[in-house]
Design a protein around this motif. Structure first.
Motif, short mmCIF file in Angstrom:
data_model
loop_
_atom_site.label_atom_id
_atom_site.label_comp_id
_atom_site.label_asym_id
_atom_site.label_seq_id
_atom_site.Cartn_x
_atom_site.Cartn_y
_atom_site.Cartn_z
N ALA B 24 29.23 45.26 62.99
CA ALA B 24 28.32 46.02 63.75
C ALA B 24 29.39 46.97 65.04
O ALA B 24 29.21 47.15 66.15
CB ALA B 24 26.59 45.83 64.55
N ALA B 25 29.30 48.19 64.46
CA ALA B 25 30.06 49.43 65.76
C ALA B 25 29.21 50.86 64.46
O ALA B 25 29.37 50.95 63.28
CB ALA B 25 31.64 49.36 65.40
N PRO B 26 29.21 51.60 65.62
CA PRO B 26 29.34 53.13 65.28
C PRO B 26 30.59 53.56 64.29
O PRO B 26 31.60 52.89 64.81
CB PRO B 26 29.61 54.18 66.76
CG PRO B 26 29.03 52.83 67.95
CD PRO B 26 30.22 51.99 67.28
N THR B 27 30.30 54.15 63.04
CA THR B 27 31.13 54.39 62.15
C THR B 27 31.83 56.29 62.63
O THR B 27 32.79 56.20 61.63
CB THR B 27 30.40 54.27 61.04
OG1 THR B 27 29.50 55.59 60.83
CG2 THR B 27 30.09 53.27 60.47
N ARG B 88 24.61 48.30 61.23
CA ARG B 88 23.58 48.09 61.77
C ARG B 88 21.52 49.26 60.95
O ARG B 88 22.28 49.69 60.80
CB ARG B 88 23.25 48.59 63.26
CG ARG B 88 22.11 47.96 63.93
CD ARG B 88 22.17 47.66 65.11
NE ARG B 88 23.51 47.27 65.75
CZ ARG B 88 23.97 47.26 67.33
NH1 ARG B 88 23.39 48.32 68.29
NH2 ARG B 88 24.89 46.81 67.94
N TYR B 89 20.97 48.26 60.76
CA TYR B 89 19.75 48.39 60.14
C TYR B 89 18.61 47.93 60.81
O TYR B 89 18.41 47.69 62.14
CB TYR B 89 19.60 47.84 59.32
CG TYR B 89 20.42 47.67 57.94
CD1 TYR B 89 19.80 47.95 57.16
CD2 TYR B 89 21.13 47.12 58.30
CE1 TYR B 89 21.31 48.73 55.61
CE2 TYR B 89 22.65 47.13 56.85
CZ TYR B 89 21.99 48.05 55.77
OH TYR B 89 22.96 47.58 55.37
N GLU B 100 16.48 45.04 64.57
CA GLU B 100 17.34 46.00 64.25
C GLU B 100 18.21 44.64 63.99
O GLU B 100 18.65 43.79 64.84
CB GLU B 100 18.24 46.71 66.12
CG GLU B 100 17.79 48.38 66.48
CD GLU B 100 18.71 48.83 66.34
OE1 GLU B 100 18.46 49.92 66.31
OE2 GLU B 100 19.94 48.60 66.85
N THR B 101 18.89 45.08 63.00
CA THR B 101 19.66 43.64 61.86
C THR B 101 20.67 44.39 61.58
O THR B 101 21.08 45.04 61.52
CB THR B 101 18.39 43.05 60.91
OG1 THR B 101 17.93 43.76 59.88
CG2 THR B 101 17.71 42.34 61.25
N ASP B 102 21.69 43.24 61.16
CA ASP B 102 22.97 43.13 60.48
C ASP B 102 23.14 43.66 59.41
O ASP B 102 23.60 43.95 58.26
CB ASP B 102 24.03 41.98 60.67
CG ASP B 102 24.44 42.31 62.47
OD1 ASP B 102 23.99 43.13 63.16
OD2 ASP B 102 24.62 41.17 62.59
#
Lengths: 265, 265
Positions: B24-27, B88-89, B100-102
């Motif tokens: 999970a990381a900003p894109t 991330r959702y 917040e989940t993967d």
């Protein structure tokens, strides 16, 4: 925001009032310079399918406005009533055209949850063609524009699928490029032609026998030019058979108070 | 149709695979030159409201694709799964952010009728800014872009209403015009800025305290420039309280295989 002239607004209001009173005539050339629109109204249960169909097929189905259940005054024409102000309506049941009427009040009584879509119409850019000296034959002759169901499938959406419908204008060969350029400035009302010159390439067997509107008059030196048409949702209704729908009759449009220039790209 | 390079496609596939595996990381900056998208998924009963909200607010909510119930492979990224391939959702119940989940597999199990909207993202035109030598600060610093809920109401649609959300990039004053011009070429991914220079005019009390993402770093001689943001539907969910929704986490986008140039006007 562009503003219509008082003279244009008076024409639009007078036209809507006369249709409300029962007059029925094709609207090409009426209220020169103001935007015209196609209507499709479906029960709320089908509204997502129609809006998604429009979203996936923006060329034939550019959405100008959506009226939610219980709304019948268009923001594009203050004081209007979309149940009465179109010259001729069609009622559809299970994909069959069952009635043509002067108003659609009974439809709204039967289905108070109707959601209505106003879809851009190529009559909108005809003013630009006329102003450029390009002949618009069906206007000259006081006839309805010829429209054809093509062999091109639209992108399906939910329970809706169907073929692209096009309108046709015969254009002098030396003005085809101008007609493309001028209409291309109005992407929200179908924009540039989808095809120039070969009806058979669109699956149109007989140019003289349109599926909607009147037969064309094509003169020597003229090329048939085809634009995406807002009757496309009616073809989807015919093909997909929702239980109920109301539309305008092809060529008998809703006249708004909005100048064409509002939709210039 | 533009085609992505093999190198770009390899980056996009690797990124999606790593997110699917739990990274999970900003894109921002990932798969340079490929289009990124926001996600909002709602039960079918709310799909018309969301699509109409997007249709009435095209600047913040440009629809790139709609996935119907039972669909989770995006046509913008063959082989993808929108339930797992976003880093991330967020899960929303009655307008409250509850998790917040993967991945979002449990959401689809609970609501197999989810309809998903992929909405354009301003990360798409950041490649154009970088290529023109305009600094993109949050990329440089490896941070998330700052986003703000403004005081501007979007056009309501059905049961949905809410405020416009914007993203902000500090731009050197002598490059603001270039940033406007470059982003303006991408109307399908928010296009030109909605505001330049005065956060308070948008109701943003403290530029250093964004509602989403990381705090900005603004240097001397830089002007805050605001673009419409695809997190806007999340603000509508927060304000309108549908019973259930799934979205991406702001800044953690869906990476497609589609080159930015596909959305050049």
């Amino acid at each position: 925001m562009s503003v219509a002239t008082e003279a244009q607004l008076a024409q639009a209001r007078a036209a809507r009032a006369s249709y409300r009173a029962g007059t029925a005539a094709p609207t090409s050339g009426v209220a020169h310079g103001l935007t015209q629109a196609n209507l499709i109204s479906v029960p709320a249960d089908w509204a997502f399918d129609v809006l998604l169909y429009a979203q996936r097929n923006p060329r034939p189905c550019p959405v100008l406005e959506v009226l939610e259940p219980g709304q019948w005054e268009s923001r594009l024409a203050p004081g209007s009533d979309i149940r009465t102000d179109i010259p001729r309506y069609r009622t559809w049941r299970d994909g069959e055209l069952v009635a043509e009427t002067d108003d659609a009040l009974a439809a709204w009584e039967e289905h108070p949850d109707l959601v209505s879509f106003l879809i851009g119409c190529s009559f909108t850019f005809e003013a630009g063609l006329v102003d450029a000296g390009i002949p618009v034959r069906h206007q000259e002759l006081g006839r309805n524009v010829p429209m054809y169901r093509t062999n091109r499938a639209c992108a399906p959406a939910g329970r809706l699928s169907g073929q692209l419908v096009v309108s046709m204008r015969p254009i002098p060969a030396d003005r085809v490029a101008d007609a493309v350029t001028i209409s291309g400035r109005y992407p929200a009302v179908h924009g540039a032609p989808v095809h120039v010159g070969h009806p058979e390439a669109l699956g149109i067997a007989d140019l003289m026998a349109p599926d909607y509107g009147d037969a064309p008059v094509v003169r020597d030196g003229e090329i048939p030019v085809f634009w995406a048409c807002g009757v496309t949702p009616q073809a989807a209704i015919f093909a997909s058979r929702p239980p109920f729908a109301v539309t305008h009759a092809p060529g008998y449009m809703f006249i708004t108070d909005v100048p064409d220039s509002e939709y210039l790209a």
